[in-house]
Each structure stands twice: as C-alpha cells, then as structure tokens.
Design a protein around this motif. Structure first.
Motif, PDB file in Angstrom:
ATOM      1  N   ILE A   1       0.796  -1.130  -0.030  1.00 19.79           N
ATOM      2  CA  ILE A   1      -0.052   0.150  -0.016  1.00 19.79           C
ATOM      3  C   ILE A   1       0.813   1.363  -0.054  1.00 19.79           C
ATOM      4  CG2 ILE A   1      -1.756   1.147   1.303  1.00 19.79           C
ATOM      5  CD1 ILE A   1      -3.013  -1.432   2.327  1.00 19.79           C
ATOM      6  N   ASN A   2       1.812   1.292   0.663  1.00 19.72           N
ATOM      7  CA  ASN A   2       2.763   2.421   0.824  1.00 19.72           C
ATOM      8  C   ASN A   2       3.522   2.663  -0.413  1.00 19.72           C
ATOM      9  OD1 ASN A   2       2.157   3.037   3.398  1.00 19.72           O
ATOM     10  ND2 ASN A   2       4.119   2.258   4.484  1.00 19.72           N
ATOM     11  N   TYR A   3       4.084   1.526  -1.058  1.00 21.03           N
ATOM     12  CA  TYR A   3       4.713   1.490  -2.471  1.00 21.03           C
ATOM     13  C   TYR A   3       3.800   2.018  -3.480  1.00 21.03           C
ATOM     14  CZ  TYR A   3       7.581   0.320  -6.276  1.00 21.03           C
ATOM     15  OH  TYR A   3       7.909   0.187  -7.549  1.00 21.03           O
ATOM     16  N   LEU A   4       2.614   1.353  -3.673  1.00 17.65           N
ATOM     17  CA  LEU A   4       1.759   1.748  -4.701  1.00 17.65           C
ATOM     18  C   LEU A   4       1.337   3.312  -4.660  1.00 17.65           C
ATOM     19  CD1 LEU A   4      -0.434  -1.503  -4.550  1.00 17.65           C
ATOM     20  CD2 LEU A   4       1.056  -0.725  -6.439  1.00 17.65           C
ATOM     21  N   SER A   5       0.869   3.787  -3.397  1.00 19.86           N
ATOM     22  CA  SER A   5       0.470   5.093  -3.091  1.00 19.86           C
ATOM     23  C   SER A   5       1.530   6.088  -3.201  1.00 19.86           C
ATOM     24  CB  SER A   5       0.081   5.210  -1.532  1.00 19.86           C
ATOM     25  OG  SER A   5      -1.075   4.472  -1.213  1.00 19.86           O
ATOM     26  N   ALA A   6       3.041   5.543  -3.218  1.00 22.67           N
ATOM     27  CA  ALA A   6       4.072   6.492  -3.509  1.00 22.67           C
ATOM     28  C   ALA A   6       4.418   6.657  -5.079  1.00 22.67           C
ATOM     29  CB  ALA A   6       5.186   6.344  -2.788  1.00 22.67           C
ATOM     30  N   HIS A   7       4.279   5.589  -5.660  1.00 19.28           N
ATOM     31  CA  HIS A   7       4.910   5.310  -7.170  1.00 19.28           C
ATOM     32  C   HIS A   7       3.828   5.220  -8.219  1.00 19.28           C
ATOM     33  CE1 HIS A   7       8.194   4.231  -4.454  1.00 19.28           C
ATOM     34  NE2 HIS A   7       8.764   4.744  -5.338  1.00 19.28           N
ATOM     35  N   PHE A   8       2.502   5.085  -7.777  1.00 13.28           N
ATOM     36  CA  PHE A   8       1.516   5.019  -8.851  1.00 13.28           C
ATOM     37  C   PHE A   8       0.290   5.929  -8.481  1.00 13.28           C
ATOM     38  CE2 PHE A   8       3.713   0.978  -8.616  1.00 13.28           C
ATOM     39  CZ  PHE A   8       3.493   0.861 -10.125  1.00 13.28           C
ATOM     40  N   GLN A   9      -0.181   6.558  -9.709  1.00 12.29           N
ATOM     41  CA  GLN A   9      -1.391   7.499  -9.704  1.00 12.29           C
ATOM     42  C   GLN A   9      -2.639   6.840  -9.582  1.00 12.29           C
ATOM     43  OE1 GLN A   9      -1.081  10.088 -13.301  1.00 12.29           O
ATOM     44  NE2 GLN A   9       0.513  11.125 -12.310  1.00 12.29           N
ATOM     45  N   VAL A  10      -3.802   7.656  -9.008  1.00 15.12           N
ATOM     46  CA  VAL A  10      -5.101   7.062  -8.965  1.00 15.12           C
ATOM     47  C   VAL A  10      -5.623   6.738 -10.269  1.00 15.12           C
ATOM     48  CG1 VAL A  10      -6.025   9.414  -9.202  1.00 15.12           C
ATOM     49  CG2 VAL A  10      -7.214   7.434  -8.078  1.00 15.12           C
ATOM     50  N   ILE A  11      -6.123   5.301 -10.320  1.00 18.67           N
ATOM     51  CA  ILE A  11      -6.584   4.953 -11.654  1.00 18.67           C
ATOM     52  C   ILE A  11      -7.864   5.608 -12.143  1.00 18.67           C
ATOM     53  CG2 ILE A  11      -7.463   2.766 -12.510  1.00 18.67           C
ATOM     54  CD1 ILE A  11      -5.779   1.222 -10.890  1.00 18.67           C
ATOM     55  N   THR A  12      -8.828   6.061 -11.031  1.00 18.92           N
ATOM     56  CA  THR A  12      -9.879   6.964 -11.498  1.00 18.92           C
ATOM     57  C   THR A  12     -10.342   7.601 -10.444  1.00 18.92           C
ATOM     58  OG1 THR A  12     -12.163   6.738 -12.208  1.00 18.92           O
ATOM     59  CG2 THR A  12     -11.447   4.831 -10.679  1.00 18.92           C
ATOM     60  N   GLU A  13     -10.799   8.961 -10.794  1.00 20.29           N
ATOM     61  CA  GLU A  13     -11.330   9.886 -10.029  1.00 20.29           C
ATOM     62  C   GLU A  13     -12.837   9.936  -9.890  1.00 20.29           C
ATOM     63  OE1 GLU A  13      -9.670  13.556 -10.946  1.00 20.29           O
ATOM     64  OE2 GLU A  13      -7.727  13.059 -10.396  1.00 20.29           O
ATOM     65  N   ASP A  14     -13.630   9.005 -10.642  1.00 17.92           N
ATOM     66  CA  ASP A  14     -14.705   8.605 -10.443  1.00 17.92           C
ATOM     67  C   ASP A  14     -15.097   7.936  -9.128  1.00 17.92           C
ATOM     68  OD1 ASP A  14     -17.629   7.605 -10.746  1.00 17.92           O
ATOM     69  OD2 ASP A  14     -17.544   7.896 -12.845  1.00 17.92           O
ATOM     70  N   LYS A  15     -15.659   8.672  -8.140  1.00 15.31           N
ATOM     71  CA  LYS A  15     -15.991   8.021  -6.942  1.00 15.31           C
ATOM     72  C   LYS A  15     -16.758   6.665  -7.139  1.00 15.31           C
ATOM     73  CE  LYS A  15     -15.112  11.528  -3.447  1.00 15.31           C
ATOM     74  NZ  LYS A  15     -14.225  12.584  -4.131  1.00 15.31           N
TER      75      LYS A  15
END
Length: 304
Positions: free
Chosen positions: A109-123
């Motif tokens: 979770i820490n790694y993905l949050s730091a190195h990848f962007q959000v996949i979708t902003e559609d809530k």
C-alpha cells in the motif's frame, strides 16, 4: 527386508514432510497474491478518493489525513493490539500468516501510493472497483486460514464463540461506524455515501468468495415413476439421492419421495429427466446454502 522396510518408512516420512512444505509454500504464495489484490483496491482506488472502506483500513485512511504517517504504516500500527488478541484467542499459526499478510499489504500500500497515480477519480467507479478487489483479497486470504489483520482477526475471534454469525454481516456492522466517522473527518457526506457503497459491495463479494460455492439446489420429487427417475439421476447426473418414505394425505397410499442435492448447474438436466419420465410428478425445488459431506464441504473443517 528390515532395511527395505526402514527405507520405505523413511521415504514416506520425507514425502509427507515435502508435501507439508509444498502446501505451506503454496498457501503463502496465494496469500501474497491476495494481499496484492487487496492493496491495489485500497492504494489506487479508495484512499486517493477519500473513501474509507470500514475496518482498520478505513481508520488508517482517516488518520492519514490527521497524522504524518502513510496509510500502510498506520494499518500496521493499529493492528498491533489486535494481533496480540489474535495470538491469545486463535493461536500462533493463524497469526503468523496474518502478520505476513499484514506486512505484505502495508508495504504494498505504501509503495503503490508513492509510485502510482490514482486509476480513476470517478468516486462510484472507485468505490465499486475497490470493494471488489478488497472483497476478493480478504476472502482468499481467509480461506488460507489467515487474515488481512484488523477486524478480520476480531471477527474470527467472535465467530469461534458465536459460529452462527456470518462473517460478512459482522464486517457490515463494524464498518458502519468507520463510514460515519469519515463523513465527520472529511466533511464530505457524498464521499461517506460512496464509502457505504464500498462497504455493501465488499460484503457481497466477500460472501460470494466464502460461501458462494456451497450454494446448491435441494429437490423433493414425488412420482409414481420414482424408480426410473432415480436410475437416470444416478446414471446421467452422477450424483447421489435418498429415498424418503412418505404417505399421501388424501389417497393414503405409500409414496417414495426422492431427495436430491445438486450443484445449481445440474438443475436444468434434473428437471428435464423428471419431465421426460413423469410430466405429472410433484417436485419441490429450494436452495441449500451450506452442504456438508462427499462432494461438498468437510463437516469437520472449521467454518470461516
């Protein structure tokens, strides 16, 4: 002969030991993959959209907005007292696997949050996708006699004392509090409502992963041609059946009632057999949610 006997026994012991290690390695591989699926749901769908999916993961997302710590780190810290409870109530083996799962999830979770962007902003899309990924991850991990930490352990403890309670229902109850708290902290009712959608969807998916395969159909067939129907069911569907002796309330005649349990995909074939052999047969079809015995679950295994 004695040497051969000793060699055979030694070989059997080594084979058993090898299978034990192989099964353990397989379990940890499955836990790792399931933890990755679970982590993607939180790090790339829910957390970036301010969706707190309940449980410890939801609390970690909320606290992340108040404390300078990453979500994965907060999840690990919040789980320390829960892990102590788990060791006391569930034993070391379950908790060892749970600690491994929690460590993998927290790091991912820490790694993905730091190195990848959000996949979708559609809530809505984020809520549904995150819920499915979390539900699948948690369900698969629990089937390996482990947990993702947090409420999984608390609920497993509760189910040991109250086995009649269903896992998904317990998750639903505990998650309501976190969703309500997220509305206060984020000051966003809409985000809380979408988080509630996540909780409900996660509950449905978890239920399907844990219990879905056990669902079957239970048939009661009353016919004057029960012998022919039974023969075809045994031969063509390759499933067992039971004769139940009955008596007609109006006619007073003895009746042979066929009781048959089968997987859902076999129901159309069974109905066709009955229709061909006796169109006037009386048949009751109902759902059987949990089946124990040959071809289904082991009655001695621990319920999830």
């Amino acid at each position: 002969m004695k040497a051969a006997g000793r060699f055979t026994i030694k070989g059997m012991i080594e084979k058993v030991r090898y299978m034990k290690y192989l099964n353990a390695a397989k379990a940890y591989l499955i836990i790792t993959l399931a933890s990755a699926v679970y982590s993607v749901g939180i790090a790339l769908f829910l957390d970036p959209n301010n969706l707190a999916p309940g449980g410890v993961s939801g609390l970690a997302i909320i606290l992340n907005r108040l404390l300078p710590l990453q979500v994965g780190t907060l999840m690990f810290l919040l789980n320390i007292p829960i892990l102590i409870l788990g060791i006391w109530k569930l034993g070391v083996r379950v908790i060892v696997r749970s600690v491994y799962c929690l460590a993998v999830s927290s790091v991912m979770i820490n790694y993905l949050s730091a190195h990848f962007q959000v996949i979708t902003e559609d809530k809505l899309l984020a809520a549904l996708s995150g819920a499915v990924l979390m539900g699948v991850g948690i369900g698969v991990v629990m089937k390996q006699d482990a947990t993702t930490g947090g409420m999984d352990i608390v609920i497993k403890v509760l189910r040991k004392k109250y086995p009649q309670l269903k896992t998904n229902s317990l998750f639903l109850i505990t998650d309501i509090f976190v969703v309500a708290l997220s509305a206060v902290v984020f000051m966003d009712i809409e985000a809380a409502l979408y988080a509630a959608v996540t909780v409900v969807m996660n509950s449905v998916v978890l239920d399907m992963v844990l219990y879905g395969r056990d669902e079957a159909k239970l048939l009661y067939i009353i016919s004057d041609h029960s012998a022919q129907i039974a023969e075809r069911i045994l031969k063509e569907l390759d499933i067992g059946l039971t004769y139940v002796h009955g008596k007609g309330g109006y006619s007073g005649r003895d009746k042979e009632v066929l009781m048959v349990v089968m997987h859902k995909n076999l129901l159309p074939k069974a109905e066709e057999v009955v229709r061909q052999e006796d169109p006037a047969a009386f048949m009751i079809v109902t759902s059987a949610n949990e089946i124990y015995g040959e071809g289904y679950k082991n009655i001695f295994s621990e319920k999830l």
